[in-house]
Design a protein around this motif. Structure first.
Motif, mmCIF file in Angstrom:
data_model
loop_
_atom_site.group_PDB
_atom_site.id
_atom_site.type_symbol
_atom_site.label_atom_id
_atom_site.label_comp_id
_atom_site.label_asym_id
_atom_site.label_seq_id
_atom_site.Cartn_x
_atom_site.Cartn_y
_atom_site.Cartn_z
ATOM 1 N N PHE A 17 0.796 -1.231 0.000
ATOM 2 C CA PHE A 17 0.000 0.000 0.000
ATOM 3 C C PHE A 17 0.823 1.273 0.000
ATOM 4 C CE2 PHE A 17 -2.409 -3.430 2.089
ATOM 5 C CZ PHE A 17 -3.386 -3.585 1.112
ATOM 6 N N GLY A 18 2.112 1.167 -0.357
ATOM 7 C CA GLY A 18 2.913 2.354 -0.571
ATOM 8 C C GLY A 18 2.532 3.024 -1.882
ATOM 9 N N PRO A 19 3.145 4.159 -2.203
ATOM 10 C CA PRO A 19 2.772 4.880 -3.426
ATOM 11 C C PRO A 19 3.240 4.213 -4.715
ATOM 12 C CG PRO A 19 4.550 6.020 -2.294
ATOM 13 C CD PRO A 19 4.089 4.937 -1.372
ATOM 14 N N ARG A 20 4.265 3.382 -4.621
ATOM 15 C CA ARG A 20 4.763 2.688 -5.802
ATOM 16 C C ARG A 20 4.730 1.185 -5.520
ATOM 17 N NH1 ARG A 20 5.731 4.404 -10.677
ATOM 18 N NH2 ARG A 20 7.988 4.100 -10.827
ATOM 19 N N ARG A 21 4.453 0.401 -6.577
ATOM 20 C CA ARG A 21 4.211 -1.032 -6.386
ATOM 21 C C ARG A 21 4.824 -1.838 -7.527
ATOM 22 N NH1 ARG A 21 0.580 -4.341 -8.559
ATOM 23 N NH2 ARG A 21 -0.618 -2.665 -9.550
ATOM 24 N N LEU A 22 5.392 -2.988 -7.150
ATOM 25 C CA LEU A 22 5.873 -3.936 -8.146
ATOM 26 C C LEU A 22 4.694 -4.683 -8.758
ATOM 27 C CD1 LEU A 22 9.073 -5.697 -6.714
ATOM 28 C CD2 LEU A 22 8.860 -4.584 -8.945
ATOM 29 N N VAL A 23 4.673 -4.793 -10.056
ATOM 30 C CA VAL A 23 3.632 -5.570 -10.731
ATOM 31 C C VAL A 23 3.815 -7.042 -10.382
ATOM 32 C CG1 VAL A 23 2.769 -6.317 -12.980
ATOM 33 C CG2 VAL A 23 3.380 -3.920 -12.606
ATOM 34 N N SER A 24 2.720 -7.699 -10.029
ATOM 35 C CA SER A 24 2.739 -9.109 -9.642
ATOM 36 C C SER A 24 1.819 -9.904 -10.548
ATOM 37 C CB SER A 24 2.275 -9.267 -8.182
ATOM 38 O OG SER A 24 2.004 -10.610 -7.872
ATOM 39 N N THR A 25 2.229 -11.139 -10.842
ATOM 40 C CA THR A 25 1.371 -12.028 -11.626
ATOM 41 C C THR A 25 0.820 -13.176 -10.780
ATOM 42 O OG1 THR A 25 3.285 -13.328 -12.348
ATOM 43 C CG2 THR A 25 2.574 -11.516 -13.775
ATOM 44 N N ILE A 26 0.997 -13.095 -9.462
ATOM 45 C CA ILE A 26 0.444 -14.116 -8.559
ATOM 46 C C ILE A 26 -1.051 -14.246 -8.820
ATOM 47 C CG2 ILE A 26 -0.099 -14.550 -6.105
ATOM 48 C CD1 ILE A 26 2.790 -15.172 -6.752
ATOM 49 N N PRO A 27 -1.594 -15.485 -8.954
ATOM 50 C CA PRO A 27 -1.019 -16.787 -8.607
ATOM 51 C C PRO A 27 -0.319 -17.529 -9.750
ATOM 52 C CG PRO A 27 -3.348 -17.040 -8.989
ATOM 53 C CD PRO A 27 -3.053 -15.580 -9.173
ATOM 54 N N SER A 28 0.030 -16.842 -10.805
ATOM 55 C CA SER A 28 0.773 -17.502 -11.874
ATOM 56 C C SER A 28 2.138 -17.955 -11.364
ATOM 57 C CB SER A 28 0.958 -16.538 -13.045
ATOM 58 O OG SER A 28 1.879 -17.054 -13.980
ATOM 59 N N SER B 16 4.729 -17.945 -13.181
ATOM 60 C CA SER B 16 5.717 -17.330 -14.056
ATOM 61 C C SER B 16 6.370 -16.155 -13.351
ATOM 62 C CB SER B 16 5.061 -16.865 -15.358
ATOM 63 O OG SER B 16 4.066 -15.886 -15.080
ATOM 64 N N ILE B 17 7.622 -15.896 -13.671
ATOM 65 C CA ILE B 17 8.351 -14.772 -13.095
ATOM 66 C C ILE B 17 8.065 -13.546 -13.954
ATOM 67 C CG2 ILE B 17 10.627 -13.840 -12.542
ATOM 68 C CD1 ILE B 17 11.563 -16.680 -12.011
ATOM 69 N N ALA B 18 7.431 -12.562 -13.367
ATOM 70 C CA ALA B 18 7.003 -11.380 -14.112
ATOM 71 C C ALA B 18 8.176 -10.446 -14.371
ATOM 72 C CB ALA B 18 5.919 -10.641 -13.338
ATOM 73 N N PRO B 19 8.148 -9.695 -15.475
ATOM 74 C CA PRO B 19 9.156 -8.647 -15.680
ATOM 75 C C PRO B 19 9.093 -7.633 -14.539
ATOM 76 C CG PRO B 19 7.877 -9.034 -17.684
ATOM 77 C CD PRO B 19 7.190 -9.787 -16.588
ATOM 78 N N VAL B 20 10.239 -7.121 -14.129
ATOM 79 C CA VAL B 20 10.290 -6.168 -13.026
ATOM 80 C C VAL B 20 9.744 -4.831 -13.508
ATOM 81 C CG1 VAL B 20 11.774 -4.957 -11.399
ATOM 82 C CG2 VAL B 20 12.231 -7.358 -11.979
ATOM 83 N N GLN B 21 8.679 -4.373 -12.865
ATOM 84 C CA GLN B 21 8.046 -3.127 -13.272
ATOM 85 C C GLN B 21 7.419 -2.446 -12.063
ATOM 86 O OE1 GLN B 21 4.859 -3.647 -16.091
ATOM 87 N NE2 GLN B 21 4.628 -1.453 -16.481
ATOM 88 N N LEU B 22 7.867 -1.234 -11.763
ATOM 89 C CA LEU B 22 7.278 -0.421 -10.708
ATOM 90 C C LEU B 22 6.241 0.512 -11.314
ATOM 91 C CD1 LEU B 22 10.181 0.692 -8.332
ATOM 92 C CD2 LEU B 22 8.125 -0.541 -7.667
#
Length: 506
Positions: free
Chosen positions: A126-137, A139-145
């Motif tokens: 719940f911070g202002p910036r967040r890592l994109v997550s693909t859970i429950p997949s 697969s390892i998601a590309p790193v993206q804030l």
């Protein structure tokens, strides 16, 4: 077995990220820390500092620019007994300039472990910036804030703080990091940090909340009591994926020593997700409630007789377990008090389920299973690398050492508390609520968490009796509920309602 209770982003040791060298030109308010911090057991700082990067920033919320201030640095926890500096806590605070501090809520966040820094909550929830997550997949998601549309910053100021020996938090001589690696010493140091933050930032009148994940939840119970004793009144506490009583969790103690009743509904919910329950439930909530009733009824009676006198369980109880999980009759006959590790490896043939999120699975022996938890493997590297680049590139704080996202100190931790070898922190929470009868409690759990199962949280909190100030919320997610996009949105709404239930009433 205590190593299996990492929680909150822990579980396997990770090397410190590379030093946080600035990746952009210096901006007003940036801070280049000249100190090299260490998570080593015997490490300590000669002297503390309270310097910080203070950056004006903004995000886009609902298509509108939202302005805030990010403060990244250290504050000193002073030992209440000696009056001397004891530890230098690293924190990141997000505040809204010009807000009425007498009414503006203030939330302190921290992960658990023990040994986990707060990067997971910081960049995942719940911070202002967040890592994109693909859970429950799996697969390892590309790193993206991205700008976090579920941030709580519109409702409250947020402080993310790292435990001593993690992040850039470190003891101050003559103390060493390991002096704070225990239930009581850790909570006392957090108390001193919270008091220092309040004093420096003149937040005495602000409604104050604690949010601790996994081991952070028992820390919250002890910390809440210590703060109330010290005269710091809290508005509310959030117990996120809690393990309040280590003595009641059969994932901590050997199965066969205590009942695994608290896990039975999680096994059922997870098996239903993987299409193993028979018949397939038409109504998930009703199915989970049936599993709760069964666990607290027929299973409880049968497991008591089994553990006490080795009485074989009734065929009807075994049949219900088979129907709810899809696991064979013989498996349940031989593993009637089934621990989470066995379920994780055997619930779906040929697959290893995630411990933190059992919806995630990977073929046994595959690369995603090498650390024993595919649901952690698919996200761990992204959080470890991103916190370092985020600190330097967006918060404009740099240090000479690498950020310690997880320090493998579980087996060094002193878990003793109140005369018991393993902590039971329900009495601490009860004491805090007695000192502050207005204190509100919110417990949040994922249905598919094999580390801190939701029904065990229910059983533990039931010891406090019926109380309208205690609310429980559940999500179709795992231990880190916020990594699921749908669950995070629902949890944000629940947290806003929880905070408003206090602040509106004031």
């Amino acid at each position: 077995m205590l190593a299996a209770c990492g929680g909150g982003g822990g579980g396997t040791a990770t090397a410190p990220a590379t030093p946080t060298t600035p990746t952009t030109p210096e901006v007003p308010g940036a801070y280049a820390d000249t100190i090299a911090y260490s998570g080593a057991a015997t490490a300590s700082l000669a002297t503390p500092n309270e310097n910080a990067a203070v950056i004006a920033s903004h995000i886009q919320l609902g298509g509108q620019q939202f302005n805030y201030t990010a403060t990244t640095g250290h504050l000193t926890a002073t030992d209440a007994r000696t009056g001397k500096a004891a530890a230098s806590f690293f924190y990141i605070a997000y505040t809204v300039p010009g807000a009425d501090l007498t009414r503006r809520p203030l939330i302190f966040f921290y992960n658990g472990g023990p040994g986990s820094a707060s990067a997971f909550l910081h960049l995942g929830s719940f911070g202002p910036r967040r890592l994109v997550s693909t859970i429950p997949s799996a697969s390892i998601a590309p790193v993206q804030l991205v700008d976090n549309q579920e941030t709580l910053l519109a409702q409250a100021d947020l402080v993310f703080v790292d435990a001593i020996g993690t992040g850039f938090s470190q003891a101050v001589a003559p103390s060493a990091n390991q002096d704070f690696w225990g239930v009581d010493s850790d909570a006392a140091a957090f108390r001193d940090f919270v008091q220092r933050y309040i004093a420096v930032n003149k937040r005495e009148a602000s409604p104050k909340f604690l949010l601790g994940e996994s081991y952070g939840a028992p820390r919250t119970a002890v910390l809440a009591n210590l703060l109330e004793i010290a005269g710091v009144q809290l508005a509310g506490v959030v117990l996120h994926s809690a393990i309040m009583d280590y003595n009641s969790n059969c994932g901590v103690l050997d199965p066969g020593a205590i009942s695994c009743e608290g896990y039975i509904p999680t096994y059922a919910a997870t098996s239903a997700y993987h299409g193993r329950a028979t018949p397939a439930p038409a109504d998930f909530n009703a199915f989970v409630q049936q599993a709760r009733n069964f666990a607290a009824g027929d299973y409880r009676s049968a497991i008591a007789a089994y553990l006490t006198n080795k009485v074989a369980p009734p065929a009807s109880v075994i049949a219900q377990l088979v129907n709810d999980t899809g696991m064979p009759t013989l498996t349940w006959q031989q593993n009637f008090d089934m621990g989470p590790g066995y379920y994780q490896a055997n619930a779906v043939p040929g697959q290893l389920l995630g411990r933190y999120d059992a919806r995630v699975s990977a073929p046994a022996g595959s690369a995603l299973t090498v650390d024993g938890d595919p649901s952690l493997t698919v996200i761990n590297a992204a959080f470890t690398s991103s916190i370092a680049t985020y600190l330097a590139g967006e918060l404009h704080y740099s240090a000479r050492s690498g950020y310690v996202s997880f320090n493998d100190i579980v087996n060094r931790w002193n878990f003793s508390h109140d005369g018991r070898q393993l902590p039971d922190t329900l009495p601490d929470l009860a004491a805090a609520m007695a000192l502050n009868p207005k204190l509100r409690v919110m417990a949040v759990n994922g249905y598919h968490d094999l580390a801190t199962p939701f029904h065990q949280t229910e059983l533990d909190l039931a010891r406090l009796g019926a109380n309208p100030l205690i609310v429980l919320k559940y999500y179709a997610s795992g231990h880190m509920t916020y990594l699921d996009d749908t669950a995070r949105r629902l949890q944000q709404s629940d947290l806003i309602n929880f905070v408003n239930s206090v602040t509106v009433a004031q």
